[in-house]
Scaffold this active site. Structure first.
Site, PDB file in Angstrom:
ATOM      1  CE  LYS A 129      18.771   5.091  10.429  1.00  0.00           C
ATOM      2  NZ  LYS A 129      17.512   5.301   9.712  1.00  0.00           N
TER       3      LYS A 129
ATOM      4  CG  ASP B 259      18.737   8.901   9.827  1.00  0.00           C
ATOM      5  OD1 ASP B 259      17.697   8.327   9.472  1.00  0.00           O
ATOM      6  OD2 ASP B 259      18.828   9.472  10.939  1.00  0.00           O
TER       7      ASP B 259
HETATM    8  N1  GLU Z   1      17.286   7.031   6.984  1.00  0.00           N
HETATM    9  C1  GLU Z   1      16.097   6.790   6.226  1.00  0.00           C
HETATM   10  C2  GLU Z   1      15.100   6.021   7.064  1.00  0.00           C
HETATM   11  O1  GLU Z   1      15.012   6.274   8.256  1.00  0.00           O
HETATM   12  C3  GLU Z   1      16.385   6.156   4.858  1.00  0.00           C
HETATM   13  C4  GLU Z   1      17.158   4.886   4.867  1.00  0.00           C
HETATM   14  C5  GLU Z   1      17.546   4.406   3.481  1.00  0.00           C
HETATM   15  O2  GLU Z   1      17.215   5.035   2.498  1.00  0.00           O
HETATM   16  O3  GLU Z   1      18.199   3.346   3.427  1.00  0.00           O
HETATM   17  O4  GLU Z   1      14.314   5.236   6.611  1.00  0.00           O
END
Ligand code: GLU
Length: 468
Positions: free
Chosen positions: A142, A182
C-alpha cells in the site's frame, strides 16, 4: 467464547488469544505503539487465527507471525511540487511493500491529509490477506501521500502526481510492485502517474491498475469493488435463502465504491437510501434510483462537488450535517467510506433497528468494539478483507490481460468477478466451519473464516520459500 465487559459489549477479541498470539501482539505494541490503526488491524487477525496456529505447530516453529507483522520494505520520500500560484509545496510519499510470498506487491495508493505510516501499514497488512483470498498471485502493499486532492486544480494534481511518480518509479514494476487507486486516487491520478512512469522508464507496461480502457485498463475495474461487495453480500444472504428484493440499504461514502454499490443494489431490487461524505450524509427515503445515481456520479466525478447538494436537487431527501448514516433504519448496511466509521454504539444502533447484514466496502470501517457487536448478534457480517476484495481481484484480472496483451469483454470480467466473490465466500465459510467454534448451523463467523483462509496460503508459501 463470549464475555460481557462493563460497557455491555462482548469482548470477543480479548479472550481468544493464545500464548503465541499474545506474545506477538505485545511485541507489535511495543514496537509500533503509536500506530493505532496498524495495531487494530493486527489484533483483529491475531485474535481469529489461533485455531489454525494450534492445529499446525509449523507456523510457530517457522516464526511466521513474527515475520508476517513486519513489512518487507518501507519507502518514504519527499514529494515537492508547485501550486498554481507558483508557491513551493512539499508532501510526504510512501510505499509499504508488506509481503511478496504469493506474488508481486499489490495494493492501492491513497492521497488524503490523514495518511501516515500507521495508516498505510494497516492497509498494507490487510491487503496481504485480502489478496491471498482472491486466489490470484498477488502479494500485499500500500502507498500514498498526505496530499489532499480536494480543492486542487487538475494542473496541481498533475504536477503532484508527476513528482510522486518520479521517485516511486524506481521501486515498482509489473513483476515487482503494482500500485492502483484508493481514496483520493482515481482514473485522473492513475493517468498522470502512468504517463510519468512511461516517460521516465520508456516502457509501456502494466505497472499500475485502474488504467483507462484505451491504454490498458480492464472493463469492470471501476465498478469492481462496489459490485464485488454486493456479490459477497448476495452469497451471505443465500445461506439464509434470501435475496435483495425490497431490502432497504444504507450506504456511506459517495466515491467509487459507494457509487457502484448503489448501482448493483438497484439492479438487484434493493432500495439504497443514504450516501455521505466528510461533511455529513443524505437520506432519501424514496431511494437513490439509477437516475439520481447518474446525477451523483456527475456531481462527484465531474463537478467534484459535495453530497449536501443532493438534498437541494431532490426535495424528498434530507442532509444531516456532521453525522453518519447508521441511525437510519435499514435491512443491510454497506460502509463504503473509510476506516473506523462505525463504532460499538453505532453498530448497536444498527442492529437494534433491525439491520441483519453488514458488508464492508471500505477498509476496516468497523472498530473492534463494533465487530464484537456484530459477532455477538450473529448477523451476516462480511468483513472488508473478504467483502471488498473484488476491487483488487479485478486489478489482478487487469494484470493478466496486460500480460496477454488482450482485452476481455465486460461479460467475461463480470463473470470472473462473480465467481471469485463466490469462491472467497465459500473459502471463508469452510475455514470457519472447520476451525471457528461459533460457526454452527446456518451461522458463519466470516471474520475468523476469511482471516484463517487468507493466512494459511501466505504462511505456507513463506515456509516453502525459507527464511527470507
Ligand atoms: N485500494 C483497493 C483495495 O483496498 C484496490 C487495490 C488494487 O486494486 O490494487 O483493495
Amino acid at each position: 467464547m463470549l464475555r460481557i465487559c462493563s460497557s455491555g459489549v462482548t469482548r470477543w477479541f480479548s479472550i481468544i488469544m493464545s500464548d503465541y498470539t499474545s506474545r506477538i501482539m505485545d511485541q507489535v505494541r511495543a514496537k509500533n505503539g503509536h500506530e493505532t490503526e496498524f495495531l487494530q488491524a493486527v489484533q483483529e487477525v491475531l485474535a481469529t487465527i489461533s485455531p489454525v496456529l494450534a492445529a499446525q505447530p509449523k507456523y510457530e516453529a517457522n516464526a511466521i507471525l513474527e515475520r508476517i507483522v513486519e513489512p518487507e520494505r518501507v519507502i518514504t520520500f519527499r514529494v515537492p511540487w508547485m501550486d498554481d500560484k507558483g508557491n513551493y509545496q512539499v508532501n510526504r510519499g510512501y510505499r509499504v511493500e508488506f509481503n511478496s510470498a504469493i506474488g508481486p506487491y499489490k495494493g492501492g495508493l491513497r492521497f488524503h491529509p490523514s495518511v501516515n505510516l500507521g495508516i498505510l501499514k494497516f492497509l498494507g497488512f490487510e491487503q496481504v490477506f485480502k489478496n491471498s483470498l482472491t486466489t490470484l498471485a498477488m502479494g500485499g502493499g500500500k502507498g500514498g501521500a498526505d496530499f489532499d486532492p480536494k480543492g486542487k486544480s487538475d494542473n496541481e494534481v498533475m504536477r503532484f502526481c508527476q513528482s510522486f511518480m518520479s521517485e516511486l518509479q524506481r521501486h515498482i514494476g509489473p513483476d515487482t510492485d503494482v500500485p492502483a487507486g484508493d481514496i483520493g486516487v482515481g482514473g485522473r491520478e492513475i493517468g498522470y502517474m502512468f504517463g510519468q512512469y512511461k516517460r521516465l522508464r520508456n516502457e509501456f507496461t502494466g505497472v499500475l491498475t485502474g488504467k483507462a480502457r484505451n491504454w490498458g485498463g480492464s472493463l469492470i475495474r471501476p465498478e469492481a469493488t462496489g459490485y464485488g461487495t454486493v456479490y459477497f453480500a448476495q452469497n451471505m444472504l443465500a445461506t439464509k435463502g434470501e435475496d435483495f428484493v425490497g431490502k432497504v440499504c444504507t450506504v456511506s461514502g459517495s466515491g467509487n465504491v459507494a457509487q457502484y454499490t448503489v448501482e448493483k443494489l438497484n439492479e438487484l431490487g434493493a432500495k439504497p437510501v443514504t450516501l455521505s461524505d466528510s461533511a455529513g450524509f443524505i437520506h432519501d427515503p424514496a431511494g437513490i434510483d439509477a437516475e439520481k445515481l447518474a446525477w451523483v456520479m456527475d456531481l462527484k466525478n465531474v463537478r467534484r462537488g459535495r453530497i449536501s447538494e443532493y438534498a437541494k436537487q431532490f426535495p424528498g431527501a434530507t442532509f444531516y450535517a456532521g453525522q453518519r448514516p447508521w441511525g437510519i433504519t435499514c435491512d443491510c448496511a454497506f460502509p463504503s467510506a473509510t476506516q473506523n466509521e462505525i463504532n460499538g454504539a453505532e453498530a448497536t444502533t444498527l442492529i437494534k433497528n433491525g439491520c441483519g447484514l453488514v458488508a464492508e466496502g471500505a477498509n476496516m470501517p468497523t472498530d473492534l468494539e463494533g465487530i464484537d457487536v456484530y459477532l455477538e448478534s450473529k448477523i451476516l457480517y462480511g468483513p472488508a478483507k473478504a467483502a471488498n476484495a473484488g476491487g483488487v481481484a479485478t486489478s489482478g484480472l487487469e494484470m493478466a490481460q496486460n500480460s496477454q496483451r488482450l482485452n476481455w469483454t465486460r461479460e467475461e470480467v463480470d463473470a470472473k468477478l462473480k465467481s471469485i466473490m463466490k469462491n472467497i465466500h465459500d473459502n471463508a465459510q469452510s475455514h470457519a466451519r472447520e476451525y471457528s467454534a461459533d460457526s454452527k448451523g446456518d451461522y458463519t463467523n466470516y471474520v475468523a473464516g476469511s482471516n484463517m483462509a487468507g493466512f494459511v496460503k501466505v504462511a505456507d508459501s513463506m515456509i516453502d520459500q525459507g527464511l527470507v
